[in-house]
Design a protein around this motif. Structure first.
Motif, PDB file in Angstrom:
ATOM      1  N   GLN A   5      13.786  -3.897   0.709  1.00 26.94           N
ATOM      2  CA  GLN A   5      13.808  -4.450  -0.647  1.00 26.94           C
ATOM      3  C   GLN A   5      12.556  -4.062  -1.428  1.00 26.94           C
ATOM      4  O   GLN A   5      12.590  -3.949  -2.651  1.00 26.94           O
ATOM      5  CB  GLN A   5      13.941  -5.974  -0.599  1.00 26.94           C
ATOM      6  CG  GLN A   5      15.299  -6.440  -0.154  1.00 26.94           C
ATOM      7  CD  GLN A   5      15.360  -7.947   0.078  1.00 26.94           C
ATOM      8  OE1 GLN A   5      14.339  -8.622   0.204  1.00 26.94           O
ATOM      9  NE2 GLN A   5      16.576  -8.468   0.137  1.00 26.94           N
ATOM     10  N   ALA A   6      11.448  -3.852  -0.729  1.00 31.98           N
ATOM     11  CA  ALA A   6      10.192  -3.461  -1.378  1.00 31.98           C
ATOM     12  C   ALA A   6      10.090  -1.949  -1.576  1.00 31.98           C
ATOM     13  O   ALA A   6       9.078  -1.451  -2.051  1.00 31.98           O
ATOM     14  CB  ALA A   6       9.004  -3.958  -0.558  1.00 31.98           C
ATOM     15  N   PHE A  17      -8.021  -5.241  -6.409  1.00 36.69           N
ATOM     16  CA  PHE A  17      -6.787  -4.891  -5.705  1.00 36.69           C
ATOM     17  C   PHE A  17      -6.591  -5.617  -4.387  1.00 36.69           C
ATOM     18  O   PHE A  17      -5.486  -5.695  -3.878  1.00 36.69           O
ATOM     19  CB  PHE A  17      -6.720  -3.381  -5.463  1.00 36.69           C
ATOM     20  CG  PHE A  17      -7.992  -2.801  -4.944  1.00 36.69           C
ATOM     21  CD1 PHE A  17      -8.883  -2.208  -5.814  1.00 36.69           C
ATOM     22  CD2 PHE A  17      -8.301  -2.857  -3.601  1.00 36.69           C
ATOM     23  CE1 PHE A  17     -10.077  -1.685  -5.350  1.00 36.69           C
ATOM     24  CE2 PHE A  17      -9.489  -2.330  -3.132  1.00 36.69           C
ATOM     25  CZ  PHE A  17     -10.376  -1.739  -4.013  1.00 36.69           C
ATOM     26  N   HIS A  18      -7.643  -6.187  -3.787  1.00 38.38           N
ATOM     27  CA  HIS A  18      -7.516  -6.822  -2.474  1.00 38.38           C
ATOM     28  C   HIS A  18      -6.527  -7.984  -2.482  1.00 38.38           C
ATOM     29  O   HIS A  18      -5.736  -8.148  -1.544  1.00 38.38           O
ATOM     30  CB  HIS A  18      -8.872  -7.294  -1.958  1.00 38.38           C
ATOM     31  CG  HIS A  18      -8.813  -7.834  -0.562  1.00 38.38           C
ATOM     32  ND1 HIS A  18      -8.501  -9.151  -0.300  1.00 38.38           N
ATOM     33  CD2 HIS A  18      -9.000  -7.245   0.634  1.00 38.38           C
ATOM     34  CE1 HIS A  18      -8.506  -9.344   0.994  1.00 38.38           C
ATOM     35  NE2 HIS A  18      -8.807  -8.210   1.594  1.00 38.38           N
ATOM     36  N   ALA A  19      -6.550  -8.803  -3.515  1.00 42.39           N
ATOM     37  CA  ALA A  19      -5.623  -9.937  -3.587  1.00 42.39           C
ATOM     38  C   ALA A  19      -4.175  -9.446  -3.574  1.00 42.39           C
ATOM     39  O   ALA A  19      -3.309 -10.075  -2.972  1.00 42.39           O
ATOM     40  CB  ALA A  19      -5.898 -10.769  -4.834  1.00 42.39           C
ATOM     41  N   GLU A  61       0.916  -9.068  -0.772  1.00 39.46           N
ATOM     42  CA  GLU A  61       2.057  -8.309  -0.269  1.00 39.46           C
ATOM     43  C   GLU A  61       2.174  -8.427   1.249  1.00 39.46           C
ATOM     44  O   GLU A  61       3.272  -8.622   1.776  1.00 39.46           O
ATOM     45  CB  GLU A  61       1.941  -6.837  -0.670  1.00 39.46           C
ATOM     46  CG  GLU A  61       2.252  -6.593  -2.117  1.00 39.46           C
ATOM     47  CD  GLU A  61       2.213  -5.130  -2.491  1.00 39.46           C
ATOM     48  OE1 GLU A  61       2.953  -4.758  -3.419  1.00 39.46           O
ATOM     49  OE2 GLU A  61       1.449  -4.355  -1.872  1.00 39.46           O
ATOM     50  N   ALA A  62       1.052  -8.343   1.954  1.00 40.86           N
ATOM     51  CA  ALA A  62       1.085  -8.461   3.417  1.00 40.86           C
ATOM     52  C   ALA A  62       1.603  -9.830   3.830  1.00 40.86           C
ATOM     53  O   ALA A  62       2.407  -9.942   4.766  1.00 40.86           O
ATOM     54  CB  ALA A  62      -0.306  -8.214   3.999  1.00 40.86           C
ATOM     55  N   GLU A  63       1.193 -10.875   3.141  1.00 35.35           N
ATOM     56  CA  GLU A  63       1.667 -12.219   3.468  1.00 35.35           C
ATOM     57  C   GLU A  63       3.172 -12.354   3.225  1.00 35.35           C
ATOM     58  O   GLU A  63       3.861 -13.050   3.976  1.00 35.35           O
ATOM     59  CB  GLU A  63       0.889 -13.267   2.688  1.00 35.35           C
ATOM     60  CG  GLU A  63      -0.537 -13.422   3.178  1.00 35.35           C
ATOM     61  CD  GLU A  63      -1.417 -14.271   2.294  1.00 35.35           C
ATOM     62  OE1 GLU A  63      -1.097 -14.436   1.079  1.00 35.35           O
ATOM     63  OE2 GLU A  63      -2.443 -14.786   2.782  1.00 35.35           O
ATOM     64  N   HIS A  95      -0.926  -0.287   6.714  1.00 37.79           N
ATOM     65  CA  HIS A  95      -0.791  -1.561   7.426  1.00 37.79           C
ATOM     66  C   HIS A  95      -0.409  -1.295   8.875  1.00 37.79           C
ATOM     67  O   HIS A  95       0.751  -1.077   9.176  1.00 37.79           O
ATOM     68  CB  HIS A  95       0.302  -2.431   6.801  1.00 37.79           C
ATOM     69  CG  HIS A  95      -0.060  -3.048   5.499  1.00 37.79           C
ATOM     70  ND1 HIS A  95      -1.023  -4.031   5.380  1.00 37.79           N
ATOM     71  CD2 HIS A  95       0.416  -2.828   4.260  1.00 37.79           C
ATOM     72  CE1 HIS A  95      -1.114  -4.388   4.118  1.00 37.79           C
ATOM     73  NE2 HIS A  95      -0.259  -3.673   3.420  1.00 37.79           N
ATOM     74  N   PRO A  96      -1.373  -1.316   9.805  1.00 37.58           N
ATOM     75  CA  PRO A  96      -1.035  -1.321  11.222  1.00 37.58           C
ATOM     76  C   PRO A  96      -0.628  -2.763  11.580  1.00 37.58           C
ATOM     77  O   PRO A  96      -1.430  -3.677  11.431  1.00 37.58           O
ATOM     78  CB  PRO A  96      -2.326  -0.932  11.920  1.00 37.58           C
ATOM     79  CG  PRO A  96      -3.229  -0.424  10.818  1.00 37.58           C
ATOM     80  CD  PRO A  96      -2.795  -1.125   9.584  1.00 37.58           C
ATOM     81  N   VAL A  97       0.613  -2.963  11.995  1.00 37.77           N
ATOM     82  CA  VAL A  97       1.134  -4.313  12.242  1.00 37.77           C
ATOM     83  C   VAL A  97       1.452  -4.450  13.724  1.00 37.77           C
ATOM     84  O   VAL A  97       2.354  -3.787  14.232  1.00 37.77           O
ATOM     85  CB  VAL A  97       2.389  -4.588  11.390  1.00 37.77           C
ATOM     86  CG1 VAL A  97       2.890  -6.011  11.630  1.00 37.77           C
ATOM     87  CG2 VAL A  97       2.111  -4.347   9.915  1.00 37.77           C
ATOM     88  N   LEU A  98       0.718  -5.309  14.391  1.00 38.60           N
ATOM     89  CA  LEU A  98       0.914  -5.558  15.821  1.00 38.60           C
ATOM     90  C   LEU A  98       1.640  -6.885  15.969  1.00 38.60           C
ATOM     91  O   LEU A  98       1.158  -7.919  15.518  1.00 38.60           O
ATOM     92  CB  LEU A  98      -0.433  -5.598  16.531  1.00 38.60           C
ATOM     93  CG  LEU A  98      -0.418  -5.601  18.040  1.00 38.60           C
ATOM     94  CD1 LEU A  98       0.271  -4.345  18.580  1.00 38.60           C
ATOM     95  CD2 LEU A  98      -1.834  -5.663  18.572  1.00 38.60           C
ATOM     96  N   VAL A  99       2.819  -6.851  16.590  1.00 39.24           N
ATOM     97  CA  VAL A  99       3.639  -8.040  16.792  1.00 39.24           C
ATOM     98  C   VAL A  99       3.516  -8.434  18.258  1.00 39.24           C
ATOM     99  O   VAL A  99       3.894  -7.661  19.139  1.00 39.24           O
ATOM    100  CB  VAL A  99       5.111  -7.759  16.421  1.00 39.24           C
ATOM    101  CG1 VAL A  99       5.964  -9.009  16.582  1.00 39.24           C
ATOM    102  CG2 VAL A  99       5.220  -7.210  14.992  1.00 39.24           C
TER     103      VAL A  99
END
Length: 195
Positions: free
Chosen positions: A54-55, A180-182, A187-189, A127-131
């Motif tokens: 969707q993004a 831009f950090h916010a 977006e990450a949240e 975004h390295p995302v570790l689950v």
């Protein structure tokens, strides 16, 4: 580098557990806690697929680091960053708890692969995302302080601890990156939220 005796994954020299499968690396310590319900991680990945599609994310055409469960990319014009921005997400599910050494190495690997073929003035967010089922103590503090500087590229690792329902990432806003950090954090949240 220490090769895992169980899965063969190359780990940092200071690692106590394999960052891929959680096997102890010769320290004699007990393995990190493992929540035995991979259905939670599978459900998270299914929801993540929908949110990222969707993004505007699509499978990345560049070579992915080994062991990733998702390798996605979005390219679009961003007004705040004044130009074209490429956002890359590398997602990996692991059985053992996330460790500081593991997320540091994983983030470095994903960032390196995402930026290996970029043009000199291309703006990037990776975004390295570790689950993982849980995060060892200190992972949250590490992520809160981990804001490496790269020319026109941002490394924004995320840990999704599905067993403890935590989303760990860099939440404080650095003064030099307030514009831009916010947006990165917001977006990450949204993208990587649990449930």
């Amino acid at each position: 580098m220490i090769r895992c005796p169980s899965c063969g994954f190359e780990n940092p020299d200071d690692g106590r557990f394999c960052t891929d499968c959680g096997t102890p690396l010769g320290t004699g310590a007990a393995p990190p806690p493992v929540v035995p319900a991979p259905a939670d991680a599978t459900a998270f990945l299914a929801a993540l697929d929908v949110r990222l599609a969707q993004a505007g994310f699509e499978p990345a055409a560049i070579p992915a680091p080994p062991g990733l469960d998702r390798w996605l990319r979005r390219v679009r014009f961003e007004i705040v960053q004044v130009g074209r921005v490429t956002v890359t997400c590398g997602v990996r599910v692991q059985a053992g708890a996330a460790t500081v050494a593991g997320i540091r190495e994983f983030s470095r690997t994903v960032f390196g692969a995402a930026t290996a073929r970029r043009s000199p003035f291309e703006q990037m967010l990776v975004h390295p995302v570790l689950v993982a089922p849980a995060a060892e103590p200190g992972v949250g503090a590490f992520l809160e302080s981990h804001w490496p500087t790269h020319l026109l590229a941002f490394e924004f690792p995320v840990v999704v601890a599905w067993g403890t329902r935590e989303l760990l990432l860099h939440r404080s806003t650095p003064l030099w990156g307030a514009v831009f950090h916010a947006g990165f954090r917001g977006e990450a949240e949204r993208w990587f939220a649990i449930g």
